[in-house]
Design a protein around this motif. Structure first.
Motif, PDB file in Angstrom:
ATOM      1  N   ILE A 157      -7.219 -32.713   1.772  1.00 61.20           N
ATOM      2  CA  ILE A 157      -7.430 -31.335   1.338  1.00 61.20           C
ATOM      3  C   ILE A 157      -7.910 -31.244  -0.107  1.00 61.20           C
ATOM      4  O   ILE A 157      -8.796 -30.454  -0.431  1.00 61.20           O
ATOM      5  CB  ILE A 157      -6.146 -30.497   1.537  1.00 61.20           C
ATOM      6  N   ARG A 207     -14.709 -20.829   3.639  1.00 58.12           N
ATOM      7  CA  ARG A 207     -14.286 -22.206   3.916  1.00 58.12           C
ATOM      8  C   ARG A 207     -12.964 -22.504   3.219  1.00 58.12           C
ATOM      9  O   ARG A 207     -12.110 -23.212   3.773  1.00 58.12           O
ATOM     10  CB  ARG A 207     -15.345 -23.211   3.487  1.00 58.12           C
ATOM     11  N   ASP A 253     -11.715 -29.051   9.366  1.00 59.95           N
ATOM     12  CA  ASP A 253     -11.525 -30.147   8.406  1.00 59.95           C
ATOM     13  C   ASP A 253     -10.052 -30.329   8.051  1.00 59.95           C
ATOM     14  O   ASP A 253      -9.545 -31.456   8.006  1.00 59.95           O
ATOM     15  CB  ASP A 253     -12.317 -29.867   7.124  1.00 59.95           C
ATOM     16  N   ALA A 254      -9.354 -29.208   7.799  1.00 64.15           N
ATOM     17  CA  ALA A 254      -7.957 -29.298   7.387  1.00 64.15           C
ATOM     18  C   ALA A 254      -7.058 -29.735   8.532  1.00 64.15           C
ATOM     19  O   ALA A 254      -6.116 -30.520   8.334  1.00 64.15           O
ATOM     20  CB  ALA A 254      -7.479 -27.959   6.834  1.00 64.15           C
ATOM     21  N   LEU A 281      -4.466 -26.041   6.768  1.00 66.89           N
ATOM     22  CA  LEU A 281      -3.396 -26.869   6.208  1.00 66.89           C
ATOM     23  C   LEU A 281      -2.031 -26.312   6.615  1.00 66.89           C
ATOM     24  O   LEU A 281      -1.112 -27.059   6.975  1.00 66.89           O
ATOM     25  CB  LEU A 281      -3.526 -26.906   4.687  1.00 66.89           C
ATOM     26  N   GLY A 333     -13.899 -25.110   7.653  1.00 64.90           N
ATOM     27  CA  GLY A 333     -12.753 -25.418   6.809  1.00 64.90           C
ATOM     28  C   GLY A 333     -11.494 -25.631   7.627  1.00 64.90           C
ATOM     29  O   GLY A 333     -10.718 -26.563   7.371  1.00 64.90           O
ATOM     30  N   ARG A 350     -11.556 -32.058  -0.181  1.00 69.43           N
ATOM     31  CA  ARG A 350     -12.335 -31.012   0.477  1.00 69.43           C
ATOM     32  C   ARG A 350     -12.469 -29.779  -0.417  1.00 69.43           C
ATOM     33  O   ARG A 350     -13.482 -29.079  -0.392  1.00 69.43           O
ATOM     34  CB  ARG A 350     -11.657 -30.622   1.797  1.00 69.43           C
ATOM     35  N   LEU A 351     -11.448 -29.501  -1.214  1.00 72.72           N
ATOM     36  CA  LEU A 351     -11.518 -28.356  -2.121  1.00 72.72           C
ATOM     37  C   LEU A 351     -12.608 -28.560  -3.173  1.00 72.72           C
ATOM     38  O   LEU A 351     -13.411 -27.660  -3.430  1.00 72.72           O
ATOM     39  CB  LEU A 351     -10.160 -28.143  -2.805  1.00 72.72           C
ATOM     40  N   LEU A 404      -9.688 -23.837   5.046  1.00 78.15           N
ATOM     41  CA  LEU A 404      -8.991 -25.049   4.628  1.00 78.15           C
ATOM     42  C   LEU A 404      -7.499 -24.789   4.432  1.00 78.15           C
ATOM     43  O   LEU A 404      -6.654 -25.573   4.893  1.00 78.15           O
ATOM     44  CB  LEU A 404      -9.598 -25.582   3.327  1.00 78.15           C
TER      45      LEU A 404
END
Length: 305
Positions: free
Chosen positions: A211, A235, A203-204, A243, A200, A214-215, A239
């Motif tokens: 985002i 995760r 990815d962020a 962020l 996570g 992805r959520l 994320l």
């Protein structure tokens, strides 16, 4: 074991939205401690003094005892509003503690004001005292403090002053998404998954603009691929912290970083920063609060005629 009666030199109080914590302080440090769940959010103005006395009454003698408080007790909805001090400035300042009238003559009540920033608009209450304490514990510190929590703060400090700061609603967003959004269906229980957290986070950091997508993937993977609640929660944490780190990069990149917060959460932030090649050190939040309140009291004494 705490004795039936003690004679503290002063009393330190950290009074937030949800909880009240107090420490009887002497020359050697903490003599006793206490607390309650009577936070600012549960009290009307007339209820603050009785709530405090329920915790500290047994520590009070015949003479007035100085009580130095920080946190949301000084908010507009608190006991008495302590107006914000505008940065750049020292985190606590001589002569600027707010005196609070009390019915009980055994109390000499003072509240530390928070800090404000004009642009971008931002405020803090309580964190300024922890920053003052951290500076007392780390003499000569020049860099950035991160205070992770419900509303995480990134604070640039130089020459003993708070230069600027930024607040991120990371903790509150995690609570809302994991408990009240559609994602709650796949996040029951406890446990953690460090690999999921790292995924996570990555990815962020790499694609923060994705985002929202992805959520929802967390929900879909729970339905289609059996993503476990522990992995989903971890995760989600990755994320949201990723962020935050992506947005706060101008603060932490190339800076000395010190974390002030609960051990587990600070460890998660330290891990996330390490993954970005940024080293950090950690300080205990309670130790910083007490050191900051002690600094405020010392400054107050120096300001007396």
């Amino acid at each position: 074991m705490t004795p039936d009666w003690i004679a503290p030199d002063w009393i330190a109080v950290d009074w937030g939205t949800s909880n009240l914590r107090a420490w009887a302080m002497g020359a050697q440090g903490v003599l006793a401690s206490g607390g309650s769940d009577e936070g600012m959010g549960k009290l009307a103005q007339a209820e603050f003094e009785p709530a405090l006395l329920r915790v500290i009454a047994s520590w009070l003698g015949a003479e007035a005892t100085p009580v130095i408080a920080c946190g949301m007790v000084g908010a507009r909805q608190g006991w008495m509003e302590a107006p914000y001090r505008r940065v750049p400035c020292a985190p606590v300042a001589s002569g600027e503690l707010m005196a609070v009238p009390t019915d009980d003559p055994r109390l000499q009540m003072m509240i530390a004001p928070g800090l404000s920033q004009a642009k971008p608009a931002d405020v803090m209450r309580g964190e300024e005292t922890q920053i003052a304490g951290a500076l007392a514990l780390l003499p000569g510190f020049d860099g950035v403090f991160c205070l992770p929590g419900t509303h995480s703060k990134w604070v640039h400090v130089s020459a003993g002053e708070v230069v600027s700061f930024q607040t991120f609603m990371t903790g509150e967003m995690f609570a809302l998404l994991s408990q009240q959004s559609v994602l709650r269906h796949g996040m029951g229980g406890e446990g953690s998954d460090e690999d999921a957290f790292t995924q996570g986070l990555t990815d962020a950091m790499q694609r923060p603009e994705k985002i929202s997508a992805r959520l929802f993937t967390l929900r879909a993977e729970g339905l289609l691929n059996g993503l476990s609640p522990a992995s989903a929660r971890s995760r989600l944490s990755g994320l949201l912290i990723g962020l935050e780190l992506a947005a706060a990069k101008p603060y932490w990149l190339g800076q000395r970083i010190a974390l002030i917060g609960a051990e587990a959460l600070s460890a998660r932030y330290a891990s996330a920063l390490t993954a970005q090649g940024a080293a950090s050190e950690s300080l205990d939040a309670t130790a910083c609060t007490l050191a900051g309140l002690a600094a405020a009291r010392g400054i107050l004494q120096k300001a007396k005629p």
